[in-house]
Write a protein that holds these residues in place. Structure first.
Motif, short mmCIF file in Angstrom:
data_model
loop_
_atom_site.label_atom_id
_atom_site.label_comp_id
_atom_site.label_asym_id
_atom_site.label_seq_id
_atom_site.Cartn_x
_atom_site.Cartn_y
_atom_site.Cartn_z
N UNK A 1 0.83 -1.21 0.00
CA UNK A 1 0.00 0.00 0.00
C UNK A 1 0.87 1.26 0.00
N UNK A 2 1.94 1.23 0.79
CA UNK A 2 2.86 2.37 0.84
C UNK A 2 3.49 2.60 -0.53
N UNK A 3 3.98 1.56 -1.15
CA UNK A 3 4.59 1.69 -2.48
C UNK A 3 3.60 2.26 -3.49
N UNK A 4 2.37 1.79 -3.45
CA UNK A 4 1.34 2.29 -4.36
C UNK A 4 1.04 3.77 -4.09
N UNK B 1 10.10 6.81 10.28
CA UNK B 1 9.72 5.45 10.68
C UNK B 1 8.48 5.47 11.56
N UNK B 2 8.40 6.45 12.47
CA UNK B 2 7.23 6.55 13.34
C UNK B 2 5.95 6.69 12.52
N UNK B 3 5.97 7.60 11.55
CA UNK B 3 4.77 7.83 10.74
C UNK B 3 4.48 6.64 9.81
N UNK B 4 5.52 6.05 9.25
CA UNK B 4 5.30 4.89 8.39
C UNK B 4 4.78 3.71 9.19
N UNK B 5 5.32 3.50 10.38
CA UNK B 5 4.86 2.38 11.22
C UNK B 5 3.41 2.62 11.63
N UNK B 6 3.08 3.87 11.94
CA UNK B 6 1.71 4.19 12.34
C UNK B 6 0.70 3.99 11.21
N UNK B 7 1.06 4.42 10.01
CA UNK B 7 0.12 4.36 8.90
C UNK B 7 0.19 3.13 8.04
N UNK B 8 1.39 2.53 7.93
CA UNK B 8 1.57 1.43 6.98
C UNK B 8 2.17 0.17 7.62
N UNK B 9 2.47 0.22 8.89
CA UNK B 9 3.05 -0.91 9.62
C UNK B 9 4.35 -1.39 8.97
N UNK B 10 5.20 -0.43 8.57
CA UNK B 10 6.52 -0.75 8.04
C UNK B 10 7.45 0.43 8.31
N UNK B 11 8.73 0.23 8.06
CA UNK B 11 9.72 1.28 8.27
C UNK B 11 10.29 1.72 6.93
#
Length: 109
Positions: free
Chosen positions: A5-8, A67-77
């Motif tokens: 989802x993040x990549x998209x 990383x905090x925002x990516x982990x919060x929104x996409x569950x990845x770093x």
């Protein structure tokens, strides 16, 4: 959401941005940009804005804010995004799933 989802979403945002971006400036930002332009003498203010984006990006990476925002929104770093794999996929944890049964008797004597 996932790494895919993040990549998209990044691809979609990249397409939406295009080559130019119109930005409205408030009084404080205009003043700071004027001072930076006077002091650093870039070819254009666009160069300063590009540098600012690079600095903000680097700061977000170095402080862990990204990383905090990516982990919060996409569950990845960010590292997982760069590699295209989650940490579990990198370490092989997904290949050998553990039984999810709770064995409470294990600790009884």
């Amino acid at each position: 959401m996932t790494l895919d989802d993040l990549s998209d979403d990044v691809s979609d945002q990249y397409s939406d941005l295009g080559d130019e971006l119109a930005v409205s400036l408030d009084r404080e930002t205009r003043n700071e940009l004027a001072l930076l332009t006077t002091a650093l003498e870039p070819e254009s203010t666009d160069e300063l804005v590009r540098r600012a984006v690079h600095m903000l990006f680097q700061t977000a990476i170095e402080t862990g804010n990204m990383d905090f925002h990516l982990r919060s929104g996409y569950d990845c770093t960010y590292d997982e995004y760069l590699s295209g794999m989650t940490f579990d996929e990198m370490t092989g944890a997904n290949q050998f799933p553990q039984a999810q049964e709770k064995d409470d008797r294990r600790y009884q004597f």
